[in-house]
Design an enzyme around this catalytic site. Structure first.
Site, PDB file in Angstrom:
ATOM      1  N   GLU A 108       0.919  -1.141  -0.080  1.00 55.53           N
ATOM      2  CA  GLU A 108      -0.058   0.041  -0.003  1.00 55.53           C
ATOM      3  C   GLU A 108       0.897   1.196  -0.052  1.00 55.53           C
ATOM      4  O   GLU A 108       1.932   1.208   0.491  1.00 55.53           O
ATOM      5  CB  GLU A 108      -0.878  -0.121   1.177  1.00 55.53           C
ATOM      6  CG  GLU A 108      -1.615   1.138   1.432  1.00 55.53           C
ATOM      7  CD  GLU A 108      -2.700   1.407   0.548  1.00 55.53           C
ATOM      8  OE1 GLU A 108      -2.402   1.657  -0.845  1.00 55.53           O
ATOM      9  OE2 GLU A 108      -3.876   1.504   0.758  1.00 55.53           O
ATOM     10  N   ASP A 109       0.463   2.395  -0.341  1.00 59.58           N
ATOM     11  CA  ASP A 109       1.014   3.604  -0.464  1.00 59.58           C
ATOM     12  C   ASP A 109       1.272   4.110   0.758  1.00 59.58           C
ATOM     13  O   ASP A 109       2.224   4.721   1.444  1.00 59.58           O
ATOM     14  CB  ASP A 109       0.747   4.503  -1.457  1.00 59.58           C
ATOM     15  CG  ASP A 109      -0.973   5.118  -1.472  1.00 59.58           C
ATOM     16  OD1 ASP A 109      -1.702   4.432  -0.445  1.00 59.58           O
ATOM     17  OD2 ASP A 109      -1.328   5.812  -2.089  1.00 59.58           O
ATOM     18  N   LYS A 155       0.517   7.136   8.767  1.00 56.61           N
ATOM     19  CA  LYS A 155      -0.046   7.964   9.623  1.00 56.61           C
ATOM     20  C   LYS A 155      -0.434   7.640  10.755  1.00 56.61           C
ATOM     21  O   LYS A 155      -1.776   7.626  10.808  1.00 56.61           O
ATOM     22  CB  LYS A 155      -0.690   9.072   8.924  1.00 56.61           C
ATOM     23  CG  LYS A 155      -0.231   9.795   7.722  1.00 56.61           C
ATOM     24  CD  LYS A 155      -0.971  10.994   7.412  1.00 56.61           C
ATOM     25  CE  LYS A 155      -1.545  10.976   5.985  1.00 56.61           C
ATOM     26  NZ  LYS A 155      -2.552  12.075   5.544  1.00 56.61           N
ATOM     27  N   PHE A 162      -0.794  16.071   4.709  1.00 59.30           N
ATOM     28  CA  PHE A 162      -1.098  15.537   3.168  1.00 59.30           C
ATOM     29  C   PHE A 162       0.145  15.600   2.564  1.00 59.30           C
ATOM     30  O   PHE A 162       0.705  16.657   1.900  1.00 59.30           O
ATOM     31  CB  PHE A 162      -2.163  16.270   2.525  1.00 59.30           C
ATOM     32  CG  PHE A 162      -2.973  15.644   1.590  1.00 59.30           C
ATOM     33  CD1 PHE A 162      -3.788  14.743   1.446  1.00 59.30           C
ATOM     34  CD2 PHE A 162      -2.567  15.889   0.313  1.00 59.30           C
ATOM     35  CE1 PHE A 162      -4.332  13.974   0.497  1.00 59.30           C
ATOM     36  CE2 PHE A 162      -2.938  15.259  -1.129  1.00 59.30           C
ATOM     37  CZ  PHE A 162      -3.799  14.364  -0.752  1.00 59.30           C
ATOM     38  N   ASP A 220      -3.691   5.457   6.509  1.00 61.39           N
ATOM     39  CA  ASP A 220      -4.087   6.727   7.251  1.00 61.39           C
ATOM     40  C   ASP A 220      -5.045   6.467   8.000  1.00 61.39           C
ATOM     41  O   ASP A 220      -4.577   5.996   9.283  1.00 61.39           O
ATOM     42  CB  ASP A 220      -4.522   7.742   6.063  1.00 61.39           C
ATOM     43  CG  ASP A 220      -5.172   9.067   6.325  1.00 61.39           C
ATOM     44  OD1 ASP A 220      -4.494   9.611   7.044  1.00 61.39           O
ATOM     45  OD2 ASP A 220      -6.312   9.300   5.820  1.00 61.39           O
ATOM     46  N   ARG A 251       1.865  12.531  -8.807  1.00 60.70           N
ATOM     47  CA  ARG A 251       2.247  10.787  -8.793  1.00 60.70           C
ATOM     48  C   ARG A 251       3.596  10.951  -9.288  1.00 60.70           C
ATOM     49  O   ARG A 251       4.355  10.155  -8.910  1.00 60.70           O
ATOM     50  CB  ARG A 251       1.338  10.002  -9.422  1.00 60.70           C
ATOM     51  CG  ARG A 251      -0.100   9.909  -8.784  1.00 60.70           C
ATOM     52  CD  ARG A 251      -0.745   8.645  -9.509  1.00 60.70           C
ATOM     53  NE  ARG A 251      -2.139   8.768  -9.474  1.00 60.70           N
ATOM     54  CZ  ARG A 251      -2.954   8.267  -8.266  1.00 60.70           C
ATOM     55  NH1 ARG A 251      -2.110   8.092  -7.199  1.00 60.70           N
ATOM     56  NH2 ARG A 251      -4.296   8.343  -8.208  1.00 60.70           N
TER      57      ARG A 251
HETATM   58  P1  5GP Z   1      -7.239   5.210   4.616  1.00 61.16           P
HETATM   59  O1  5GP Z   1      -8.343   4.396   4.289  1.00 61.16           O
HETATM   60  O2  5GP Z   1      -6.007   4.461   5.537  1.00 61.16           O
HETATM   61  O3  5GP Z   1      -7.780   6.436   5.444  1.00 61.16           O
HETATM   62  O4  5GP Z   1      -6.462   5.588   3.419  1.00 61.16           O
HETATM   63  C1  5GP Z   1      -5.906   5.029   2.472  1.00 61.16           C
HETATM   64  C2  5GP Z   1      -5.599   5.787   1.245  1.00 61.16           C
HETATM   65  O5  5GP Z   1      -5.911   7.314   1.446  1.00 61.16           O
HETATM   66  C3  5GP Z   1      -4.227   5.547   0.603  1.00 61.16           C
HETATM   67  O6  5GP Z   1      -4.181   4.394  -0.184  1.00 61.16           O
HETATM   68  C4  5GP Z   1      -4.266   7.103  -0.374  1.00 61.16           C
HETATM   69  O7  5GP Z   1      -4.679   6.692  -1.550  1.00 61.16           O
HETATM   70  C5  5GP Z   1      -4.965   7.927   0.540  1.00 61.16           C
HETATM   71  N1  5GP Z   1      -4.244   9.058   1.258  1.00 61.16           N
HETATM   72  C6  5GP Z   1      -4.214   8.785   2.632  1.00 61.16           C
HETATM   73  N2  5GP Z   1      -3.480   9.812   3.156  1.00 61.16           N
HETATM   74  C7  5GP Z   1      -2.857  10.473   2.153  1.00 61.16           C
HETATM   75  C8  5GP Z   1      -1.909  11.510   1.629  1.00 61.16           C
HETATM   76  O8  5GP Z   1      -1.350  12.126   2.546  1.00 61.16           O
HETATM   77  N3  5GP Z   1      -1.501  11.903   0.584  1.00 61.16           N
HETATM   78  C9  5GP Z   1      -2.282  11.198  -0.579  1.00 61.16           C
HETATM   79  N4  5GP Z   1      -2.012  11.653  -1.840  1.00 61.16           N
HETATM   80  N5  5GP Z   1      -3.111  10.319  -0.439  1.00 61.16           N
HETATM   81  C10 5GP Z   1      -3.502   9.866   0.823  1.00 61.16           C
END
Ligand code: 5GP
Length: 181
Positions: free
Chosen positions: A105-106, A137, A158, A109, A171
């Site tokens: 995963e990237d 995070k 962010f 969050d 990207r």
């Molecule tokens: P989660 O479901 O854990 O809240 O979020 C995961 C997804 O939210 C990540 O795969 C990503 O695509 C997006 N995301 C969360 N934080 C960031 C951030 O700081 N920057 C960007 N560009 N995408 C984020």
């Protein structure tokens, strides 16, 4: 330093957070760690699109062992805000039953995306499942999800670059930037 510390693109202010050399050497370390933990069997990498494609490409090239890769498309973000609803575009396009799966995963969050994906992956009875994320995070977590490998833990900001976008842009930046404005 070989990259620009600050950019203003169409009103978006981008500040350098992690440069590409630091990312590269940390990913090499992470790949070695995964290889050591996993051993000689085939690793089935599941790359979460869109954001993880750059990280996954670097991670598998640094991984000195047999591995296969497939892609799953998920999203929960619009602009800089999580929608709170995770969407999956299609079913996992390969059989992962009995395999050693590494979800790549990237960024983790809130944890909603990973929680959603882990349920789908585990329902297919893989032999094992581990999670690798380029960025974490932890202060934003809404659901406790297991994350086995983290390249960088970051504050609640962010970020863009290295596969991560803001409304489709940035990207392609090789380093990580925080975005204001
Ligand atoms: P989660 O479901 O854990 O809240 O979020 C995961 C997804 O939210 C990540 O795969 C990503 O695509 C997006 N995301 C969360 N934080 C960031 C951030 O700081 N920057 C960007 N560009 N995408 C984020």
């Amino acid at each position: 330093m070989s990259q620009i510390d600050f950019m203003n693109i169409n009103g978006d202010e981008l500040n350098l957070l992690i440069d590409k050399e630091t990312i590269r050497s940390r990913i090499d370390e992470l790949a070695k760690q995964i290889r050591k933990d996993h051993g000689d069997g085939t690793l089935s990498v599941l790359c979460v699109l869109n954001g993880a494609f750059v990280f996954a490409a670097d991670l598998i090239r640094a991984y000195e062992g047999p591995c296969e890769i497939t892609f799953v498309k998920l999203s929960s973000y619009q602009g800089t805000e999580s929608t709170g609803t995770v969407k999956m575009a299609e079913k996992i396009p390969c059989n992962i039953t009995g395999k050693d799966v590494l979800i790549v995963e990237d960024i983790v969050d809130t944890g909603l995306t990973m929680d959603y994906l882990l349920k789908i992956v585990k329902a297919q009875n893989p032999r094992s499942v581990k999670v690798a994320t380029c960025f974490d995070k932890p202060s934003r977590r809404k659901i406790n999800v297991p994350v086995d490998y983290v390249a960088f833990e970051i504050e609640d900001k962010f970020i863009v670059g290295y596969g991560l976008d803001y409304d489709g842009l940035y990207r392609n930046l090789p380093s990580i930037y925080t975005k204001n404005g």
